[in-house]
Motif scaffolding. Structure first.
Motif, PDB file in Angstrom:
ATOM      1  N   ARG A  15      16.552  47.741  75.520  1.00  0.00           N
ATOM      2  CA  ARG A  15      15.201  47.876  74.965  1.00  0.00           C
ATOM      3  C   ARG A  15      15.313  48.100  73.458  1.00  0.00           C
ATOM      4  NH1 ARG A  15      11.595  51.820  73.296  1.00  0.00           N
ATOM      5  NH2 ARG A  15       9.389  51.529  73.937  1.00  0.00           N
ATOM      6  N   VAL A  16      14.610  47.271  72.687  1.00  0.00           N
ATOM      7  CA  VAL A  16      14.636  47.376  71.225  1.00  0.00           C
ATOM      8  C   VAL A  16      13.201  47.576  70.733  1.00  0.00           C
ATOM      9  CG1 VAL A  16      15.227  46.222  69.067  1.00  0.00           C
ATOM     10  CG2 VAL A  16      16.673  45.908  71.081  1.00  0.00           C
ATOM     11  N   SER A  17      13.028  48.515  69.785  1.00  0.00           N
ATOM     12  CA  SER A  17      11.700  48.786  69.222  1.00  0.00           C
ATOM     13  C   SER A  17      11.784  48.872  67.707  1.00  0.00           C
ATOM     14  CB  SER A  17      11.133  50.097  69.787  1.00  0.00           C
ATOM     15  OG  SER A  17      11.983  51.184  69.453  1.00  0.00           O
TER      16      SER A  17
ATOM     17  N   GLY B 143       5.613  49.597  66.478  1.00  0.00           N
ATOM     18  CA  GLY B 143       5.230  49.685  67.885  1.00  0.00           C
ATOM     19  C   GLY B 143       5.576  48.459  68.702  1.00  0.00           C
ATOM     20  N   ASN B 144       6.294  47.507  68.115  1.00  0.00           N
ATOM     21  CA  ASN B 144       6.699  46.316  68.853  1.00  0.00           C
ATOM     22  C   ASN B 144       7.934  46.624  69.695  1.00  0.00           C
ATOM     23  OD1 ASN B 144       4.743  44.480  67.605  1.00  0.00           O
ATOM     24  ND2 ASN B 144       5.955  44.821  65.738  1.00  0.00           N
TER      25      ASN B 144
ATOM     26  N   PRO C  99       7.427  44.971  78.837  1.00  0.00           N
ATOM     27  CA  PRO C  99       7.640  46.355  78.372  1.00  0.00           C
ATOM     28  C   PRO C  99       6.540  47.334  78.795  1.00  0.00           C
ATOM     29  CG  PRO C  99       6.831  44.996  76.579  1.00  0.00           C
ATOM     30  CD  PRO C  99       7.041  44.072  77.740  1.00  0.00           C
ATOM     31  N   VAL C 100       5.405  46.832  79.288  1.00  0.00           N
ATOM     32  CA  VAL C 100       4.291  47.723  79.637  1.00  0.00           C
ATOM     33  C   VAL C 100       4.695  48.615  80.808  1.00  0.00           C
ATOM     34  CG1 VAL C 100       1.908  47.844  80.440  1.00  0.00           C
ATOM     35  CG2 VAL C 100       2.590  46.061  78.815  1.00  0.00           C
ATOM     36  N   GLY C 101       4.678  49.906  80.594  1.00  0.00           N
ATOM     37  CA  GLY C 101       4.989  50.872  81.636  1.00  0.00           C
ATOM     38  C   GLY C 101       6.470  50.965  81.995  1.00  0.00           C
ATOM     39  N   PHE C 102       7.334  50.338  81.191  1.00  0.00           N
ATOM     40  CA  PHE C 102       8.758  50.333  81.531  1.00  0.00           C
ATOM     41  C   PHE C 102       9.388  51.707  81.308  1.00  0.00           C
ATOM     42  CE2 PHE C 102      13.173  50.185  80.169  1.00  0.00           C
ATOM     43  CZ  PHE C 102      13.773  49.463  81.186  1.00  0.00           C
ATOM     44  N   THR C 103      10.149  52.155  82.298  1.00  0.00           N
ATOM     45  CA  THR C 103      11.040  53.308  82.157  1.00  0.00           C
ATOM     46  C   THR C 103      12.346  52.954  82.866  1.00  0.00           C
ATOM     47  OG1 THR C 103      10.315  54.405  84.184  1.00  0.00           O
ATOM     48  CG2 THR C 103       9.127  54.955  82.142  1.00  0.00           C
TER      49      THR C 103
END
Length: 633
Positions: free
Chosen positions: A122-124, A128-129, A621-625
């Motif tokens: 996961r890259v941010s 906020g992208n 990525p929405v809601g990803f954990t």
């Protein structure tokens, strides 16, 4: 009537205002378009940076796994990076996780189709992208190699050369020097696929490379340790397919237990490709060994020591095969074949003065064109040709795990057949384990790896029910495939089936030898077929590859050609024979590669530990954990 000049001036003003509005509108539109373009460009650049950083994270994680700087946990998931700043991508932060795919066996053991895992990164950025990418990776099976050696020499230290036009149809790797003979004519060896070595290829130009260019000084690939045997044993144990010989006698090449594979046309469709048509049975000798140590293997026996069996001019009994309990003249009645009298059971002629007269009945049986030899327990050694659960030397093991269809249960050997189908034994995962030495042979319908704590002896043909895809590579997940995994040796047997035999001549003293003849019942003779990827943690080769000391080359025993479709993986390069001029003692070996071992290796066959990329996916990525993603996977 003339028009008023004042009206014309108002019209001109209106026209000027209209033109001005249009010009301003166009200017605003152009400015808006430029601004939008810059926003889109900036967004695209950010997306591209995020995507590049995520893909780089996947490859970095795979590199770290291959360098053994990180490892995949057997349970749950592991964190390789946790919101770290990416040094060459200012403003970006990355997290990376790794987890196994499939059940725990797919990681702690080799897995039914190898070891498979997934890497998620996961890259941010500061705006906020977010980009999340996922890669499926798998560990390469050792079955992917046509030839693999840890040491480029034999177990006795002798250099073994690629020479005389030797062919390798699949990938070749050595952790040591690959030795190519420098003589003429060229090429001395032809490699049809990738060749790699952790050292060099000696006399590299003496070989021809038809695949990718050879690669030298690559990273070494360690062989598995004996701990891998314990892991596959645990898989076999769940199915009830661990077998321990009750008797261990003879030299290291002798096995008192043998596993015979049987393909049965259960549904009567004329072939044996059905999922429920693969079986095996297990024979083992008793502790009394009335027929000698090597009966199960079909070994040439040690004859009784008696003066009447010693030819003139000799000091010991020499016609060993004439005393074999594994050989006799075959009678055919309908579909049945059987031996009414074995060579052993034919008595000598009593009260005669010379060797020829005493041995005439045994010699006549030996010379008969229908004389054949069989492995211990074979139904053809019974007087009726019908399967017998026991004989004087041992017996077949009753099935204690799995079930069989009614048509199979109705056979004479139905209670002694063990299924190779998971549908008939839900706990079967494709592994059979022998806690000791074991011999193997037969026709395999199914996917199976046979592992042994010490040695595996190939006593006779070991073939797939469906022919291996040697060139096309058109493979399916349920196609037949065989793996052999031995803690010490895998050896081609030197027995009464695989080696042509001879006897003394018909003179009164029996002073000379007659020409050798074959007693094998296989139509493939003088060849033996082996369809298997074979791994020996010490070495492979032929039993007794060297001639007895002092044996002249004219008396060397050429046992034919072992035609392997699969692979040979070992610590030391194996020896299959010895040459003197044009005379061979032992066996030739012809190696072809089973390309179906690449996508569908034998079940739980050891892996190299090196991870290869399979597929890459984008993750929403929405809601990803990470805990939510890996839960239950």
């Amino acid at each position: 009537m003339a028009s008023s000049p004042r009206g014309r001036r108002g019209y001109a003003l209106l026209l000027v205002l209209l033109v001005t509005v249009v010009a301003v509108t166009l200017a605003l539109a152009s400015a808006t378009q430029a601004t939008t373009g810059r926003i889109i460009q900036n967004g695209s650049e950010r997306t591209s940076r995020l995507d590049d950083a995520a893909l780089s994270g996947l490859e970095l994680a795979r590199d770290r796994l291959n360098a053994r700087q990180d490892s995949v946990p057997a349970e749950g998931f592991g964190t390789l990076e946790s919101d770290v700043t990416i040094t060459d991508q200012p403003g970006l932060r990355r997290s990376t996780w790794v987890s196994r795919l499939g059940n725990t066996d797919s990681l702690t053991n080799a897995g039914e189709y190898g070891v498979q895992s997934e890497i998620v990164t996961r890259v941010s950025d500061g705006f906020g992208n977010v980009a999340i990418r996922r890669s499926e990776v798998f560990q390469e099976s050792f079955a992917r190699y046509a030839s693999f050696s840890n040491v480029g020499r034999g177990a006795d230290g002798a250099t073994l050369w690629w020479a005389l036009g030797a062919q390798a149809q699949g990938p070749v790797h050595s952790n040591d020097t690959i030795y190519v003979w420098s003589g003429m004519p060229r090429p001395q060896a032809v490699f049809h696929d990738q060749v790699t070595t952790a050292r060099i290829i000696l006399n590299r130009t003496a070989a021809e490379y038809r695949g990718d260019p050879p690669r030298e000084r690559v990273a070494a690939i360690p062989l598995p340790t004996t701990a891998a045997l314990d892991r596959v044993k645990s898989i076999a144990n769940r199915a009830g397919y661990v077998f321990t010989p009750t008797l261990t006698v003879g030299d290291s090449a002798n096995a008192t237990m043998r596993i015979e594979f049987v393909a049965i046309d259960v549904n009567g469709d004329g072939n044996t490709t059905g999922a429920d048509e693969g079986y095996f049975r297990v024979y083992q000798q008793t502790s009394t060994t009335p027929y000698g140590d090597g009966y199960a293997m079909g070994a040439v026996p040690v004859p009784p020591v008696a003066p009447e069996f010693i030819p003139g001019g000799a000091t010991t009994v020499v016609d060993s095969l004439l005393f074999s309990p594994n050989c006799g003249v075959v009678t055919t009645v309908g579909a049945l074949q059987y031996v009414t009298q074995t060579f052993r059971s034919i008595p000598p002629v009593a009260g005669t003065a010379n060797y020829r007269a005493r041995m005439i009945n045994k010699q006549t049986a030996f010379d008969n064109v229908n004389a054949r030899c069989f492995l211990g327990g074979d139904a053809r050694l019974s007087p009726t040709g019908v399967f017998q659960p026991t004989d004087s030397a041992g017996g077949w093991m009753l099935r204690t795990a799995g079930t069989v269809p009614d048509a199979v249960a109705a056979r004479a050997d139905g209670a002694y057949l063990w299924p190779l189908s998971p549908a008939l034994n839900p706990d079967f995962r494709g592994v059979i384990f022998a806690e000791g030495r074991v011999a193997v042979s037969g026709v395999v319908r199914g996917r199976v790896t046979i592992a042994a704590r010490t040695n595996i002896m190939i006593a006779h043909d070991l073939v797939q029910a469906t022919s291996p895809a040697t060139t096309t590579g058109n493979c399916r997940a349920d196609d037949d495939i065989v793996g052999l995994f031995a803690g010490r040796y895998i050896l081609y047997s030197d027995n009464s089936l695989q080696a042509p035999q001879r006897r003394r001549d018909n003179s009164t003293t029996g002073a000379a030898w007659l020409a050798r003849k074959d007693f094998d019942h296989s139509p493939r003779r003088p060849d033996m077929a082996v369809h298997a990827a074979m791994m020996a943690l010490h070495t492979y080769g032929a039993e007794r590859p060297n001639p007895p000391a002092g044996l002249p080359a004219a008396q060397f025993v050429n046992r034919g050609t072992v035609r392997v479709i699969g692979g040979l993986i070992s610590n030391f390069i194996g020896q299959t024979g010895a040459m003197s001029g044009t005379s061979l003692h032992g066996v030739n070996e012809d190696l072809s590669f089973n390309r179906c071992a690449l996508p569908f290796p034998p079940p739980y066959f050891p892996t190299t530990g090196r991870w290869s990329r399979s597929q890459i996916f984008e993750v929403n990525p929405v809601g990803f954990t990470p805990s939510g993603w890996f839960s239950g996977r």
